[in-house]
Design an enzyme around this catalytic site. Structure first.
Site, mmCIF file in Angstrom:
data_model
loop_
_atom_site.group_PDB
_atom_site.id
_atom_site.type_symbol
_atom_site.label_atom_id
_atom_site.label_comp_id
_atom_site.label_asym_id
_atom_site.label_seq_id
_atom_site.Cartn_x
_atom_site.Cartn_y
_atom_site.Cartn_z
ATOM 1 N N ARG A 19 8.298 2.081 -1.076
ATOM 2 C CA ARG A 19 7.329 3.127 -1.248
ATOM 3 C C ARG A 19 6.338 3.485 0.106
ATOM 4 O O ARG A 19 5.672 4.341 0.480
ATOM 5 C CB ARG A 19 6.113 2.523 -1.702
ATOM 6 C CG ARG A 19 5.509 0.695 -1.689
ATOM 7 C CD ARG A 19 4.710 0.082 -2.986
ATOM 8 N NE ARG A 19 4.033 -0.916 -3.031
ATOM 9 C CZ ARG A 19 5.008 -2.449 -3.339
ATOM 10 N NH1 ARG A 19 5.826 -2.392 -3.486
ATOM 11 N NH2 ARG A 19 4.012 -3.142 -3.120
ATOM 12 N N HIS A 79 0.680 -1.701 2.984
ATOM 13 C CA HIS A 79 -0.116 -1.649 1.895
ATOM 14 C C HIS A 79 -1.630 -2.052 2.018
ATOM 15 O O HIS A 79 -2.658 -2.130 2.671
ATOM 16 C CB HIS A 79 0.463 -2.521 1.287
ATOM 17 C CG HIS A 79 2.683 -2.800 1.414
ATOM 18 N ND1 HIS A 79 2.549 -2.206 0.138
ATOM 19 C CD2 HIS A 79 2.865 -2.904 1.916
ATOM 20 C CE1 HIS A 79 3.858 -1.900 0.862
ATOM 21 N NE2 HIS A 79 4.211 -2.418 1.509
ATOM 22 N N GLU A 92 3.501 -6.117 1.892
ATOM 23 C CA GLU A 92 2.292 -6.925 0.842
ATOM 24 C C GLU A 92 2.142 -8.107 1.194
ATOM 25 O O GLU A 92 3.349 -8.746 0.939
ATOM 26 C CB GLU A 92 2.710 -6.023 -0.125
ATOM 27 C CG GLU A 92 1.261 -6.208 -1.299
ATOM 28 C CD GLU A 92 -0.069 -5.820 -0.338
ATOM 29 O OE1 GLU A 92 -0.772 -6.180 0.570
ATOM 30 O OE2 GLU A 92 -0.265 -4.771 -1.223
ATOM 31 N N ARG A 133 -2.112 3.660 3.504
ATOM 32 C CA ARG A 133 -1.740 2.237 2.606
ATOM 33 C C ARG A 133 -0.959 3.141 2.016
ATOM 34 O O ARG A 133 -0.724 5.115 2.150
ATOM 35 C CB ARG A 133 -2.491 2.632 1.951
ATOM 36 C CG ARG A 133 -2.458 1.993 0.792
ATOM 37 C CD ARG A 133 -3.206 1.103 -0.254
ATOM 38 N NE ARG A 133 -3.011 0.403 -1.637
ATOM 39 C CZ ARG A 133 -3.398 0.481 -2.340
ATOM 40 N NH1 ARG A 133 -5.332 1.342 -3.152
ATOM 41 N NH2 ARG A 133 -3.298 -0.007 -3.454
ATOM 42 N N HIS A 134 0.221 2.983 1.481
ATOM 43 C CA HIS A 134 1.353 3.904 1.263
ATOM 44 C C HIS A 134 0.594 4.643 -0.108
ATOM 45 O O HIS A 134 -0.317 4.143 -0.937
ATOM 46 C CB HIS A 134 2.449 2.916 0.414
ATOM 47 C CG HIS A 134 1.571 1.683 -0.464
ATOM 48 N ND1 HIS A 134 2.176 2.479 -2.265
ATOM 49 C CD2 HIS A 134 1.800 0.908 -0.852
ATOM 50 C CE1 HIS A 134 1.457 1.613 -2.957
ATOM 51 N NE2 HIS A 134 1.444 0.355 -1.825
#
Length: 193
Positions: free
Chosen positions: A63, A153, A90, A9-10
């Site tokens: 991101r 995400h 996302e 995940r970012h």
């Protein structure tokens, strides 16, 4: 059988700190998020030495791209040698993006209550449900032919975990998905590193 998948995940953003629904808004990492990305890159190259030969793919949102580039740099790899896949964006929260749930509860209490009853199937105004997101993720998973390192995400990670590890959907979408650890899925099993 699916090849090994490392899912990251970012890193953290200002909106994560404020508990704002980011969805597909392009919010940059904060300093903590950059540090998380670096630490995750250092961790995975140590834990899975062959990861440098994996296919590297990211959500196109900034991101995720920034997280990928920082992690690859920390791994000693060319930060730009990865590809993008729109299916890893996302989940869209539509008109709710930029708001906290507390703010939405004040404005749209009945809708927030409906989401709390069925987070998997709930469709925010002009957005996506997790059930719709699953269709996108299933299409992406079907293309994986070799070991893959993916940056995406929290919502995507929750759906991946539900699909590949058989997690209960309602529990999976309500569960915390950390930004400071990587999910390694191999042979139908998942582990956090």
């Amino acid at each position: 059988m699916l090849p090994p998948l490392v899912f990251l995940r970012h890193g953290e953003t200002a909106w994560n700190v404020e508990a704002r629904l980011q969805g597909q808004r392009d919010i940059p990492l904060n300093d903590r998020g950059r540090a998380q990305a670096k630490r995750n890159g250092e961790t995975i190259i140590r834990e899975i030495p062959g990861v440098a030969d994996y296919d590297f793919v990211s959500s196109p949102l900034g991101r995720s791209r920034e997280t990928m580039e920082i992690a690859r740099t920390a791994m000693g790899l060319d930060p730009t040698a990865y590809r993008l896949d729109d299916r890893l964006k996302e989940i869209s929260f539509g008109d709710w993006e930029g708001f906290t749930l507390a703010e939405l509860r004040e404005r749209h209490g009945a809708l927030v209550a409906a989401r709390e009853r069925d987070k998997w199937g709930f469709l925010p105004p002009n957005g996506e449900s997790y059930a719709i997101l699953l269709d996108r993720i299933d299409a992406w998973l079907a293309t994986l032919e070799r070991p893959t390192f993916a940056v995406s995400h929290g919502g995507v990670g929750r759906v991946v975990r539900a699909r590949l590890l058989g997690a209960d959907r309602a529990k999976a979408v309500a569960a915390h998905f950390p930004q400071d650890r990587l999910l390694v899925i191999e042979g139908g099993q998942g582990r956090w590193v």
